[in-house]
Scaffold this active site. Sequence first.
Site, mmCIF file in Angstrom:
data_model
loop_
_atom_site.group_PDB
_atom_site.id
_atom_site.type_symbol
_atom_site.label_atom_id
_atom_site.label_comp_id
_atom_site.label_asym_id
_atom_site.label_seq_id
_atom_site.Cartn_x
_atom_site.Cartn_y
_atom_site.Cartn_z
ATOM 1 N N ARG A 232 0.844 -1.378 0.082
ATOM 2 C CA ARG A 232 0.088 0.118 -0.097
ATOM 3 C C ARG A 232 0.758 1.375 -0.052
ATOM 4 O O ARG A 232 1.894 1.388 0.592
ATOM 5 C CB ARG A 232 -0.809 0.074 1.433
ATOM 6 C CG ARG A 232 -2.100 -0.912 1.070
ATOM 7 C CD ARG A 232 -3.222 -0.348 0.311
ATOM 8 N NE ARG A 232 -4.336 -1.321 0.245
ATOM 9 C CZ ARG A 232 -4.627 -2.387 -0.459
ATOM 10 N NH1 ARG A 232 -3.699 -2.729 -1.324
ATOM 11 N NH2 ARG A 232 -5.623 -2.922 -0.280
ATOM 12 N N GLU A 261 -4.012 7.862 -5.069
ATOM 13 C CA GLU A 261 -4.370 6.793 -6.151
ATOM 14 C C GLU A 261 -5.594 7.313 -6.658
ATOM 15 O O GLU A 261 -6.809 7.555 -5.756
ATOM 16 C CB GLU A 261 -4.511 5.406 -5.879
ATOM 17 C CG GLU A 261 -3.114 4.916 -5.530
ATOM 18 C CD GLU A 261 -3.239 3.328 -5.285
ATOM 19 O OE1 GLU A 261 -4.022 2.746 -5.438
ATOM 20 O OE2 GLU A 261 -1.976 2.924 -4.750
ATOM 21 N N HIS A 279 -1.543 0.427 -9.752
ATOM 22 C CA HIS A 279 -2.175 -0.512 -8.561
ATOM 23 C C HIS A 279 -2.983 -1.572 -9.293
ATOM 24 O O HIS A 279 -4.072 -2.008 -9.235
ATOM 25 C CB HIS A 279 -3.188 0.185 -7.832
ATOM 26 C CG HIS A 279 -3.510 -0.582 -6.332
ATOM 27 N ND1 HIS A 279 -3.809 0.217 -5.229
ATOM 28 C CD2 HIS A 279 -3.624 -1.734 -6.236
ATOM 29 C CE1 HIS A 279 -4.160 -0.526 -4.279
ATOM 30 N NE2 HIS A 279 -4.016 -1.798 -4.765
HETATM 31 C C1 8YV Z 1 -7.193 -4.562 -5.889
HETATM 32 C C2 8YV Z 1 -5.979 -4.514 -3.560
HETATM 33 O O1 8YV Z 1 -6.635 -4.006 -6.789
HETATM 34 O O2 8YV Z 1 -6.260 -7.170 -3.004
HETATM 35 C C3 8YV Z 1 -5.940 -5.734 -2.655
HETATM 36 O O3 8YV Z 1 -5.843 -5.510 -1.462
HETATM 37 O O4 8YV Z 1 -5.303 -3.696 -3.434
HETATM 38 C C4 8YV Z 1 -6.273 -5.359 -5.181
HETATM 39 O O5 8YV Z 1 -6.188 -6.674 -5.210
HETATM 40 C C5 8YV Z 1 -8.166 -3.710 -5.154
HETATM 41 O O6 8YV Z 1 -8.578 -3.843 -4.084
HETATM 42 C C6 8YV Z 1 -9.267 -3.455 -6.046
HETATM 43 O O7 8YV Z 1 -10.036 -4.612 -6.198
#
Ligand code: 8YV
Length: 313
Positions: A232, A261, A279
């Site tokens: 993150r 983001e 991301h």
């Molecule tokens: C996804 C993520 O891009 O799983 C996570 O925590 O950050 C990613 O897999 C995001 O959550 C959108 O679905």
Amino acid sequence: MPKPEVLILSPNRPDQMAQLDTLYTLHRLDLAKDPAALLAEVAPRIRAVVTTGGRGITAAEIAALPALEIVATSSVGTDAIDLAACKARGIAVTNTPDVLTDDVADMALGLILMTRRRLVDGHAYVASGDWAQKGPFPLTSALKGKKVGILGLGRIGQAIADRCLPFGLQIGYTARSAKANDFQFFETPEALASWSDIFVAATPGGADTKHLVSAKVIEAIGPNGTFINIARGSVVDEAALIDALKGGRLGSAGLDVFASEPKADPALTQLPNVSLSPHHASGTVETRDAMAQLVVDNLAAHFAGAALLTPVL
Ligand code: 8YV
């Protein structure tokens, strides 16, 4: 028996949205022209929420849903979900671990290769005609024999380590406690960074890991080192990262996540020694379909009174 009413904060994959549409009465807050008006109308009846890692759900939104029973996120990360507010109300929370581990670990290796071998610059060097004008592209640094430090050796961190070994990389890590493996354990992120040529952040996001990759850790990675982030944006002190990259005190960075983001800070994104990804570590059809199906299956389990497949709370 009326269908349970479900609030969509962030949409799922098309097939899974179609499944949800047959099983539940869906309300699309993500598409609402007047979200406040929609909530005023439906909030008392909402029993479940579907969201994603970036969208989450706030304490205020949870408080506005008196009948909420479950939050299902299409993400492994739950840092954008107010878990304390859910716990206080006995609201179940599910996420999507395991199904995305391989893709995210692949992205870490992709960013390592892209950054350490300067693949983006190489592409531009050919495409721009510089190769013909300026001669051979500058030599980079071999992966073989280098030291990869992994911050957080959970499922994703372990999968990254598994992918590094065939490249001849040495593995070090730091985590809450040492694990039963042949990798070198370090008590602190700074000690790991001092040892590492390539430092990979693979921890969850949230308050507990905010700026865990501090200015001191970044400096410890050093002028020939590389920072990789598939965790993150909040895990790293981004201002310190920018300053160290600009000042040559950090060699390079490969980033899939950012403090802001989708509008990442140009002071970072315009630097010559960064490789960037939007991301997108879990961003494949296969993985996002599997994540989305877990959301559907968790909701089905909840409303059937069965055990949740991937519970967080
Ligand atoms: C996804 C993520 O891009 O799983 C996570 O925590 O950050 C990613 O897999 C995001 O959550 C959108 O679905």
